[in-house]
Design an enzyme around this catalytic site. Structure first.
Site, PDB file in Angstrom:
ATOM      1  N   ASN A   7      16.794 -23.100  -1.751  1.00  0.00           N
ATOM      2  CA  ASN A   7      17.344 -22.697  -0.354  1.00  0.00           C
ATOM      3  C   ASN A   7      16.454 -22.941   0.612  1.00  0.00           C
ATOM      4  O   ASN A   7      15.458 -22.515   0.867  1.00  0.00           O
ATOM      5  CB  ASN A   7      17.592 -21.107  -0.685  1.00  0.00           C
ATOM      6  CG  ASN A   7      18.092 -20.455   0.454  1.00  0.00           C
ATOM      7  OD1 ASN A   7      18.438 -21.206   1.678  1.00  0.00           O
ATOM      8  ND2 ASN A   7      18.579 -19.142   0.671  1.00  0.00           N
ATOM      9  N   ARG A  91      21.647 -24.267  -1.829  1.00  0.00           N
ATOM     10  CA  ARG A  91      22.132 -23.548  -0.926  1.00  0.00           C
ATOM     11  C   ARG A  91      22.398 -24.388   0.503  1.00  0.00           C
ATOM     12  O   ARG A  91      21.647 -24.754   1.136  1.00  0.00           O
ATOM     13  CB  ARG A  91      21.757 -22.278  -0.778  1.00  0.00           C
ATOM     14  CG  ARG A  91      22.585 -21.397   0.185  1.00  0.00           C
ATOM     15  CD  ARG A  91      21.602 -20.083   0.178  1.00  0.00           C
ATOM     16  NE  ARG A  91      23.008 -19.213   1.073  1.00  0.00           N
ATOM     17  CZ  ARG A  91      22.533 -18.467   2.199  1.00  0.00           C
ATOM     18  NH1 ARG A  91      21.111 -18.456   2.457  1.00  0.00           N
ATOM     19  NH2 ARG A  91      23.283 -17.911   2.733  1.00  0.00           N
ATOM     20  N   HIS A 180      28.739 -15.579   2.922  1.00  0.00           N
ATOM     21  CA  HIS A 180      28.496 -14.757   1.750  1.00  0.00           C
ATOM     22  C   HIS A 180      29.488 -15.274   0.649  1.00  0.00           C
ATOM     23  O   HIS A 180      29.588 -14.522  -0.292  1.00  0.00           O
ATOM     24  CB  HIS A 180      28.632 -13.231   2.023  1.00  0.00           C
ATOM     25  CG  HIS A 180      27.573 -12.785   2.807  1.00  0.00           C
ATOM     26  ND1 HIS A 180      27.753 -11.548   3.736  1.00  0.00           N
ATOM     27  CD2 HIS A 180      26.244 -12.967   2.948  1.00  0.00           C
ATOM     28  CE1 HIS A 180      26.697 -11.316   4.319  1.00  0.00           C
ATOM     29  NE2 HIS A 180      25.755 -12.252   3.886  1.00  0.00           N
ATOM     30  N   ARG A 241      22.775  -7.119  13.769  1.00  0.00           N
ATOM     31  CA  ARG A 241      24.053  -7.842  14.295  1.00  0.00           C
ATOM     32  C   ARG A 241      25.050  -6.759  14.716  1.00  0.00           C
ATOM     33  O   ARG A 241      25.428  -5.879  13.951  1.00  0.00           O
ATOM     34  CB  ARG A 241      24.358  -8.908  13.542  1.00  0.00           C
ATOM     35  CG  ARG A 241      23.833 -10.252  13.337  1.00  0.00           C
ATOM     36  CD  ARG A 241      24.062 -11.032  12.506  1.00  0.00           C
ATOM     37  NE  ARG A 241      23.181 -11.260  11.274  1.00  0.00           N
ATOM     38  CZ  ARG A 241      23.500 -11.812   9.901  1.00  0.00           C
ATOM     39  NH1 ARG A 241      24.832 -12.392   9.914  1.00  0.00           N
ATOM     40  NH2 ARG A 241      22.816 -12.083   9.198  1.00  0.00           N
ATOM     41  N   GLU A 384      23.279 -14.475  -6.293  1.00  0.00           N
ATOM     42  CA  GLU A 384      23.601 -15.608  -5.562  1.00  0.00           C
ATOM     43  C   GLU A 384      23.011 -16.952  -6.037  1.00  0.00           C
ATOM     44  O   GLU A 384      23.661 -17.976  -6.291  1.00  0.00           O
ATOM     45  CB  GLU A 384      23.476 -15.633  -4.051  1.00  0.00           C
ATOM     46  CG  GLU A 384      24.487 -14.635  -3.182  1.00  0.00           C
ATOM     47  CD  GLU A 384      23.751 -14.371  -1.885  1.00  0.00           C
ATOM     48  OE1 GLU A 384      22.951 -13.533  -1.756  1.00  0.00           O
ATOM     49  OE2 GLU A 384      24.262 -14.852  -0.969  1.00  0.00           O
TER      50      GLU A 384
END
Ligand code: ADP
Length: 403
Positions: A7, A91, A180, A241, A384
């Site tokens: 990643n 990723r 996601h 956020r 993940e």
């Protein structure tokens, strides 16, 4: 057979090496502050009993970073040689409308990922940089790009389009993409396994609640709507956020305040959510404040749970029938108080939590619903990296057959 998951961020590379025979993590680590004189490499071999090793040393760029990762894996015998690697899975945050599945990377795929950069300017260029370097240095190992947006490409047009001028979609690709994806996909598969039912027959509401948060409606195993949109700002309230707001707020603020567009954008992404309401973005800290009587923290928790509940109701309505609601991500997996709030007074939906099951920490996948409810409530630990590894292996196998 081993698979490495990478990643790559703009100044970091996170990695995880799996032995795919038992899906166990062999080694994992992260290099942070790439480009600085004091880059930090943290490295852990799973079964050598040693704590995380930390080295501070200059790592000038991603090329040096990758070399350091491979040197550490080879020196520690986590990997005997690069030929032990079946593939490398990367990723990639944004696949736009072009990628609905993982792909084996080559130059034309890299160019396509580059084309998507306008949609994810902070992520795609860095992801691409990692892929380019890995291909340059370890080109003999098959490499796969796995996209965060891909799982949501099954969302129908009436759900992914915004009611804005059609040209914005046609010319500028303005639509809901969702994020996601690998997490929602992983926990959906785990739910199917837990319930001993085929995923293609299941309707699920999947709540990924981490620093970022999103909810996905899954019908017969496929994503049919998700709360994040063109960007990861839309939807649920998050750590920093805002989630859903009136889009006219920006125009109003630009008239009445001294903030410009860039400042408003920054505030919505990094000064809002839990942090905006009570000053803390880590859910554990918000709870500590709330327990000490802080009214703003109590309000932040109430808002956070209220918004999740609104989405549960909305997604229940579009699915018609729901087999399970899944809680995952750092908050979803650990915050029993929040789970109880989100699911309170939903008996009419066939959804009720058993308080004692909810407060007992169980395995990586467990049910917290009361007996004989129409809707199971599951807590599932997301993974993940493993999902990227599994998808990468499947992609290389399918590619080899076609070749
Ligand atoms: P990321 O989205 O960056 O992968 P995580 O999925 O690890 O992050 O989620 C981070 C969030 O999980 C933080 O808000 C953290 O406070 C929260 N969290 C972790 N453990 C707990 C806990 N025991 N109770 C409540 N929240 C927790």
């Amino acid at each position: 057979m081993k698979t490495l998951v990478l990643n790559s961020g703009s100044s970091s590379i996170k990695y995880c090496l799996f032995d795919m025979t038992d899906q166990a993590v062999v080694a994992s680590g992260i290099i942070e502050k790439i480009g600085a004189a004091d880059s930090l490499h943290q490295f852990k071999i799973s079964d050598n009993g040693l704590p995380v090793q930390k080295q501070t040393q200059p790592v000038e760029n991603h090329q040096q970073g990758l070399q350091l990762i491979f040197d550490s894996l080879l020196q520690s015998s986590a990997l005997n040689s690069t030929s032990e690697l079946y593939c490398i899975g990367h990723r990639v945050v944004h696949g736009g409308e072009y990628f609905s599945e993982p792909v084996v990377v080559n130059d034309s795929i890299i160019n396509k990922i580059k084309d998507m950069s306008a949609l994810a300017p902070l992520h795609n260029p860095a992801n691409m940089q990692g892929i380019k370097q890995a291909l340059k240095q370890f080109g003999h190992v098959p490499q796969v790009a796995v996209f965060d947006t891909a799982f949501h490409q099954s969302i129908p047009q009436h759900a992914y389009r915004y009611a804005v001028p059609a040209d914005w979609y046609n010319e500028f690709a303005v639509r809901r993409y969702g994020f996601h994806g690998t997490s929602h996909q992983y926990v959906a598969k785990q739910a199917a396994e837990y319930l001993s039912r085929p995923l293609e027959k299941l309707n699920l509401i999947s709540l990924h609640l981490g620093n970022g948060a999103s909810v996905t409606a899954i019908q017969q195993g496929k994503s049919i709507d998700t709360s994040m949109g063109l960007t990861p700002l839309e939807g649920l309230m998050m750590g920093t956020r805002s989630g859903d707001i009136d889009p006219a707020m920006q125009f109003y603020l630009s008239r009445v305040s001294s903030m410009n567009n860039a400042e408003i954008e920054r505030a919505l992404n990094s000064q809002s959510g839990l942090k905006g309401i009570c000053g803390e973005n880590d859910m554990r800290a918000v709870h500590r404040l709330s327990d000490a009587g802080d009214k703003q923290a109590q309000l932040a928790l109430q808002m956070y749970a209220y918004r999740i509940k609104k989405y549960i109701g909305a997604y229940y309505a579009i699915l018609g029938q729901v087999d399970a609601v899944i809680f995952t991500g750092g908050i979803g997996e650990n915050d029993s108080w929040l789970r109880e709030q989100c699911c309170s007074n939903l008996n009419a939906f066939g959804l009720a939590i058993d308080s004692s099951k909810n407060s007992a920490v169980d395995t990586a996948c467990y049910s917290i619903s009361k007996k004989n409810q129409a809707v199971e409530v599951l807590v599932i630990k997301t993974n993940e990296e493993l999902e990227i590894a599994l998808q990468s292996v499947a992609c290389v196998k399918a590619f080899s057959k076609v070749e």
